[in-house]
Motif scaffolding. Structure first.
Motif, short mmCIF file in Angstrom:
data_model
loop_
_atom_site.label_atom_id
_atom_site.label_comp_id
_atom_site.label_asym_id
_atom_site.label_seq_id
_atom_site.Cartn_x
_atom_site.Cartn_y
_atom_site.Cartn_z
N LEU A 130 -11.63 44.10 13.57
CA LEU A 130 -12.41 43.66 12.42
C LEU A 130 -11.58 42.65 11.63
O LEU A 130 -11.05 42.95 10.55
N GLU A 131 -11.47 41.45 12.19
CA GLU A 131 -10.51 40.49 11.67
C GLU A 131 -10.79 40.04 10.24
O GLU A 131 -9.86 39.89 9.45
N ARG A 132 -12.03 39.82 9.89
CA ARG A 132 -12.31 39.37 8.53
C ARG A 132 -12.01 40.48 7.52
O ARG A 132 -11.54 40.20 6.41
N GLY A 133 -12.29 41.71 7.92
CA GLY A 133 -11.97 42.83 7.04
C GLY A 133 -10.48 42.96 6.80
O GLY A 133 -10.02 43.13 5.66
N TYR A 134 -9.71 42.87 7.87
CA TYR A 134 -8.25 42.95 7.72
C TYR A 134 -7.72 41.77 6.92
O TYR A 134 -6.81 41.92 6.10
N ALA A 135 -8.26 40.59 7.17
CA ALA A 135 -7.81 39.41 6.44
C ALA A 135 -8.12 39.53 4.96
O ALA A 135 -7.31 39.13 4.11
N GLU A 136 -9.28 40.07 4.63
CA GLU A 136 -9.63 40.28 3.22
C GLU A 136 -8.66 41.25 2.58
O GLU A 136 -8.18 41.02 1.46
N GLN A 137 -8.34 42.33 3.27
CA GLN A 137 -7.40 43.32 2.74
C GLN A 137 -6.00 42.75 2.56
O GLN A 137 -5.25 43.18 1.68
N ALA A 138 -5.66 41.76 3.39
CA ALA A 138 -4.31 41.18 3.34
C ALA A 138 -4.22 40.01 2.37
O ALA A 138 -3.18 39.35 2.30
N GLY A 139 -5.28 39.74 1.62
CA GLY A 139 -5.22 38.71 0.60
C GLY A 139 -5.51 37.31 1.06
O GLY A 139 -5.21 36.35 0.35
N LEU A 140 -6.13 37.14 2.25
CA LEU A 140 -6.41 35.80 2.75
C LEU A 140 -7.71 35.22 2.19
O LEU A 140 -8.00 34.05 2.38
#
Length: 362
Positions: free
Chosen positions: A145-155
């Motif tokens: 779930l790349e967009r979810g992880y990216a959102e969580q990582a501040g991207l």
């Protein structure tokens, strides 16, 4: 550093971001491996059937929901952003030229998977050399779930069009991830949704695939129809597709945040074979050999020659009447498989109808 030494994880996180920039990534963020909120949204999306024929989305849902199940020992996810806009003919100019073929901007250069996977693998190897641990790189190649992880990582934040949006870079970028067993310090999400009351993407979607804010029904999405769908394109959606023959960027083109999009310097993303500004008719007349030659190393090749012709036939049916188009469609009609022939028949009917209207106006 010896494999028994305890790494300074805060310093290591800083170094990872520096190494990532050296490898061409515009932004590196580190987030938790827990993605429960996003996994729940995925489940709700699947329950509505919005994934269409993408059975792999439901078949591997459990792996998307549990990073440890995909890569044992994962406690953090390193997310990476790489911008891909690299020149070429203006997208809106092509869309407003119905005799030309519109190809999604991400697919104009070489296939991004190999480039980004190689760079992420290099980054993962460097982390392992410096601090040990277990790491695995992914680029749209596994149930992540790349967009979810990216959102969580501040991207960035996930916008109403379901794309990840960054306030300083828009959404014209690729994402990749490294699953790691190292308990690196986490980057706090820097941005909540900044879509506000804007609904440009919902209103502009040619096929109304964005059925509600943050919800895309793939079965209506032109990217799905031209890339993921193997069978016939629903008749009722063909006219709305216009000249879009591989993917669709409309929801990004109207997004106000993309005025901040950053140009890419990666040579692999530079448009190839004039696919940023080609005539529908010219592409339709390619032989299969030409198709394979011109799409070598490109994401376009994955749809295969029949679906390429299918998509182009729809575009030609939507184009203004042209005797040359009608002739080409009729000549190709007997050479193709049944699924493609059905779309050619539709396109011929569209062209004949336009010809009749022109004749009645005289």
């Amino acid at each position: 550093m010896s494999e028994h030494a305890t790494p300074d994880l805060t310093h290591l996180a800083t170094e990872i971001k520096r190494w990532g920039q050296e490898l061409g990534f515009a932004h590196i963020g580190i987030g938790t491996a827990d993605n429960h909120p996003h996994a729940q949204r995925l489940n709700e999306w699947l329950q509505k059937g919005y994934h269409g024929e993408m059975g792999y989305m439901s078949a591997r849902e459990a792996l998307r929901a549990d990073a440890n199940a995909l890569h044992e020992g994962t406690v953090r996810v390193i997310s990476a952003r790489m911008d891909y806009l690299a020149g070429g003919e203006d997208a809106n100019t092509v869309l407003q030229s119905p005799q030309k073929a519109y190809i999604s901007r991400y697919a104009l250069g070489r296939d991004y998977h190999k480039l980004i996977r190689k760079r992420l693998s290099q980054l993962a190897q460097r982390i392992e050399q410096q601090a040990g641990g277990r790491h695995r790189a992914f680029v749209d190649s596994a149930p992540v779930l790349e967009r979810g992880y990216a959102e969580q990582a501040g991207l960035g934040w996930i916008g109403k069009n379901s794309m990840l949006i960054n306030s300083r870079a828009g959404s014209w970028f690729f994402l990749g991830e490294i699953y790691t067993s190292l308990p690196l310090p986490i980057d706090a999400p820097q941005e909540t949704s900044h879509c506000g009351s804007c609904r440009a993407c919902l209103d502009d979607c040619p096929t109304q695939a964005i059925v509600a804010p943050y919800q895309v029904d793939a079965r209506r999405c032109i990217s799905y129809l031209t890339i993921e769908l193997h069978g016939p394109i629903p008749t009722e959606l063909r006219s709305a597709m216009g000249n879009r023959v591989f993917g669709c960027d409309d929801c990004q083109l109207v997004c106000p945040w993309n005025k901040f999009a950053q140009p890419s310097t990666e040579e692999d993303f530079v448009p190839r074979h004039q696919l940023d500004n080609s005539e529908l008719l010219s592409l339709f007349q390619w032989t299969e050999t030409q198709f394979l030659e011109q799409t070598a190393g490109s994401a376009i090749r994955r749809i295969g020659y029949p679906r390429w012709l299918r998509n182009l036939a729809v575009g030609l049916g939507n184009a203004p009447h042209d005797p040359a188009i009608l002739k080409a469609l009729q000549q190709r009609r007997t050479e193709v498989e049944e699924m493609v022939a059905e779309h050619i028949d539709w396109a011929i009917a569209q062209q004949q109808q336009k010809a009749a209207l022109i004749g009645s106006d005289r």
